[in-house]
Design an enzyme around this catalytic site. Structure first.
Site, PDB file in Angstrom:
ATOM      1  CG  ASP A  79      -8.215 -35.556   5.481  1.00 46.46           C
ATOM      2  OD1 ASP A  79      -8.131 -36.157   4.407  1.00 46.46           O
ATOM      3  OD2 ASP A  79      -9.263 -35.565   6.158  1.00 46.46           O
ATOM      4  NE  ARG A 125      -4.664 -39.347  21.337  1.00 40.68           N
ATOM      5  CZ  ARG A 125      -5.034 -38.430  20.436  1.00 40.68           C
ATOM      6  NH1 ARG A 125      -4.325 -38.271  19.339  1.00 40.68           N
ATOM      7  NH2 ARG A 125      -6.096 -37.691  20.627  1.00 40.68           N
TER       8      ARG A 125
HETATM    9  P1  5GP Z   1      -7.412 -31.452   7.650  1.00 40.43           P
HETATM   10  O1  5GP Z   1      -7.709 -30.126   8.256  1.00 40.43           O
HETATM   11  O2  5GP Z   1      -6.147 -31.481   6.815  1.00 40.43           O
HETATM   12  O3  5GP Z   1      -8.592 -32.005   6.884  1.00 40.43           O
HETATM   13  O4  5GP Z   1      -7.278 -32.489   8.820  1.00 40.43           O
HETATM   14  C1  5GP Z   1      -6.189 -32.531   9.642  1.00 40.43           C
HETATM   15  C2  5GP Z   1      -6.563 -33.178  10.948  1.00 40.43           C
HETATM   16  O5  5GP Z   1      -7.661 -34.088  10.824  1.00 40.43           O
HETATM   17  C3  5GP Z   1      -5.401 -33.991  11.476  1.00 40.43           C
HETATM   18  O6  5GP Z   1      -4.541 -33.212  12.264  1.00 40.43           O
HETATM   19  C4  5GP Z   1      -6.104 -35.073  12.243  1.00 40.43           C
HETATM   20  O7  5GP Z   1      -6.366 -34.623  13.548  1.00 40.43           O
HETATM   21  C5  5GP Z   1      -7.413 -35.274  11.531  1.00 40.43           C
HETATM   22  N1  5GP Z   1      -7.359 -36.401  10.579  1.00 40.43           N
HETATM   23  C6  5GP Z   1      -7.408 -36.337   9.228  1.00 40.43           C
HETATM   24  N2  5GP Z   1      -7.342 -37.564   8.682  1.00 40.43           N
HETATM   25  C7  5GP Z   1      -7.223 -38.435   9.720  1.00 40.43           C
HETATM   26  C8  5GP Z   1      -7.093 -39.870   9.792  1.00 40.43           C
HETATM   27  O8  5GP Z   1      -7.073 -40.622   8.810  1.00 40.43           O
HETATM   28  N3  5GP Z   1      -6.998 -40.387  11.051  1.00 40.43           N
HETATM   29  C9  5GP Z   1      -7.023 -39.619  12.179  1.00 40.43           C
HETATM   30  N4  5GP Z   1      -6.917 -40.248  13.350  1.00 40.43           N
HETATM   31  N5  5GP Z   1      -7.135 -38.278  12.143  1.00 40.43           N
HETATM   32  C10 5GP Z   1      -7.239 -37.690  10.916  1.00 40.43           C
END
Ligand code: 5GP
Length: 183
Positions: free
Chosen positions: A102, A164
């Site tokens: 993300d 999940r």
């Molecule tokens: P980042 O550090 O890249 O912002 O986020 C990564 C983590 O955020 C992922 O491993 C996940 O756990 C969570 N995450 C980010 N976007 C989503 C989403 O749309 N749905 C879910 N369930 N988790 C997300």
């Protein structure tokens, strides 16, 4: 549970086809080597288990569990290791298997952490890429699907530990997020 889903973004069939293709590509790229796949708990478990079955080369598996501090659907980039690897990775070909990237903060932390353990190589395989949300640049070697900026669940991804087990990637109805937000 299915009533809580507003929209299916990636169907079960699309996931299956893409995971097979990724497995073939990874098998070709790592031919003659024996990578260790590092699954990031818990979200990547379903993806990892299907990807592993799609590999035609020797491969081992290890897991890391991390928690990123943040509120509800927003990650902060401050990551804590809840469960570390069982085995050292020095000199190994390492492939991180993650559910979704993300902002990029979590995968950046993982890359920095694992690189310091001196693997022979280090790559990333991610099922979902929310590219437009990126805050820091990260290079993703294998990507299943690029998706828009929506909060998704299913195929390992949760909302408040639920959903999940959905076999597809979907978006929840807004009232479900509101109602379960305090859980
Ligand atoms: P980042 O550090 O890249 O912002 O986020 C990564 C983590 O955020 C992922 O491993 C996940 O756990 C969570 N995450 C980010 N976007 C989503 C989403 O749309 N749905 C879910 N369930 N988790 C997300």
């Amino acid at each position: 549970m299915l009533d809580d889903v507003q929209e299916v973004l990636v169907s079960e069939q699309h996931i299956a086809r893409r995971v097979q293709a990724l497995g073939q590509q990874i098998s070709a790229d790592y031919r003659g080597r024996e990578p260790v796949l590092i699954g990031i708990l818990k979200g990547a478990v379903l993806f990892l288990s299907d990807l592993l079955r799609a590999l035609t080369i020797h491969a081992s598996v290890d897991f890391m569990a991390i928690s990123s501090y943040g509120t509800g659907t927003q990650s902060s980039g401050v990551v804590r290791i809840l469960k570390d690897l069982d085995h050292p990775i020095a000199g190994r070909d390492v492939l991180i298997v993650e559910d979704i990237v993300d902002t990029g903060l979590t995968i950046r932390y993982l890359l920095d952490n694992l690189r310091s353990r001196r693997p022979a190589s280090l790559r990333v395989c991610v099922l979902l890429d929310k590219r437009e949300r990126r805050q820091i640049p990260v290079e993703l070697d294998y990507v299943g699907f690029e998706i828009p900026d929506r909060f998704v669940v299913g195929y390992g991804l949760d909302y408040a530990e639920r959903y999940r087990n959905l076999p597809f990637i979907g978006v929840l109805r807004p009232e479900v997020i509101r109602d379960q937000g305090g859980r």
